[in-house]
Write a protein that holds these residues in place. Structure first.
Motif, PDB file in Angstrom:
ATOM      1  N   ASN A  87       0.797  -1.222   0.000  1.00  0.00           N
ATOM      2  CA  ASN A  87       0.000   0.000   0.000  1.00  0.00           C
ATOM      3  C   ASN A  87       0.832   1.276   0.000  1.00  0.00           C
ATOM      4  OD1 ASN A  87      -2.525  -1.179  -0.078  1.00  0.00           O
ATOM      5  ND2 ASN A  87      -2.628  -1.429   2.132  1.00  0.00           N
ATOM      6  N   HIS A  90       0.004   4.452  -1.966  1.00  0.00           N
ATOM      7  CA  HIS A  90      -0.991   5.425  -1.527  1.00  0.00           C
ATOM      8  C   HIS A  90      -0.339   6.703  -1.001  1.00  0.00           C
ATOM      9  CE1 HIS A  90      -4.945   3.262  -1.671  1.00  0.00           C
ATOM     10  NE2 HIS A  90      -4.094   2.271  -1.908  1.00  0.00           N
ATOM     11  N   TRP A 121      -8.777   7.265  -7.723  1.00  0.00           N
ATOM     12  CA  TRP A 121      -7.634   8.156  -7.857  1.00  0.00           C
ATOM     13  C   TRP A 121      -7.336   8.428  -9.325  1.00  0.00           C
ATOM     14  CZ3 TRP A 121      -2.972   7.389 -10.372  1.00  0.00           C
ATOM     15  CH2 TRP A 121      -2.028   8.400 -10.201  1.00  0.00           C
TER      16      TRP A 121
END
Length: 237
Positions: A87, A90, A121
């Motif tokens: 992740n 991000h 996004w």
């Protein structure tokens, strides 16, 4: 482009529209939620543990990765390291949204980021390149994707045998094709083309040469560093 007010960035009508805009992608997210629900039960999680993870974590790839480490004695440090590695993109995604996020109060700013995914996004990023500040797609689009992920998990822990392997039907390519369409629909220039090329080649090289999942971070960093060093020339004022 003048900065928009917080009320303009999260207009309820716009949020509802973006909710519906990403609804087609959410239908495919349900399928992967079903697969996760089934896999989590097979890995030894109870139904409520699997559902609670999807409600509070909302990170498909990370959740699948944690199942590989799940057992009677869960090693917390490797678990955290794997989730962070997957992740870490991000961090860059949130930084890219900062010109819009800074207009929001801190509580709303960090709350909306819980719903940040690759799909919403990509839409927000494309809209920003085209001159529109669209945080509504992060909230509205993220909400429909979160609901789809949770609903899929609930269905999966109950009837998961119906879709045990989404890749068998090519469903794993849906999000990739969606993100590619966002890239192709964005601003076109030699600068943007080179940035995407460097990011793509770096990610492919890292996929073959580096540990699993690091290719996502390497590709994002390579493209981000080039974009930072090669500033876009602005005309006028």
């Amino acid at each position: 482009m003048l900065p928009a007010s917080a009320s303009q960035l999260l207009n309820p009508t716009d949020v509802r529209r973006e909710f519906l805009r990403l609804l087609p992608i959410a239908l495919f997210v349900i399928v992967f939620g079903i697969a996760f629900g089934l896999a989590s039960v097979q890995a030894g999680l109870t139904d409520w543990q699997a559902i609670l993870m999807s409600v509070t974590v909302f990170a498909g790839a990370s959740q699948f990765a944690t199942l590989e480490l799940w057992g009677q004695h869960v090693s917390l440090l490797p678990l955290v390291a794997v989730v962070f590695a997957i992740n870490a993109r991000h961090i860059l995604m949130g930084a890219a949204l900062y010109p819009m996020l800074r207009e929001l109060p801190a509580g709303r700013r960090y709350g909306i980021l819980f719903l940040l995914t690759d799909a919403n996004w990509a839409v927000a990023s494309q809209d920003y390149q085209n001159g529109r500040q669209n945080l509504s797609v992060i909230l509205g689009g993220g909400l429909v994707l979160w609901l789809a992920w949770v609903a899929g998990t609930v269905f999966g822990v109950t009837f998961g045998g119906l879709v045990a392997d989404p890749e068998q039907y090519g469903l794993d390519m849906v999000l990739g094709c969606f993100l590619l369409s966002m890239v192709l629909g964005g601003k076109r220039s030699p600068r943007v083309l080179l940035i995407w090329t460097v990011a793509g080649l770096s990610a492919v090289a890292a996929y073959w040469l580096l540990p699993p999942h690091t290719h996502v971070i390497v590709g994002a960093l390579a493209g981000g560093v080039l974009g930072y060093c090669w500033k876009e020339r602005r005309h006028g004022g």
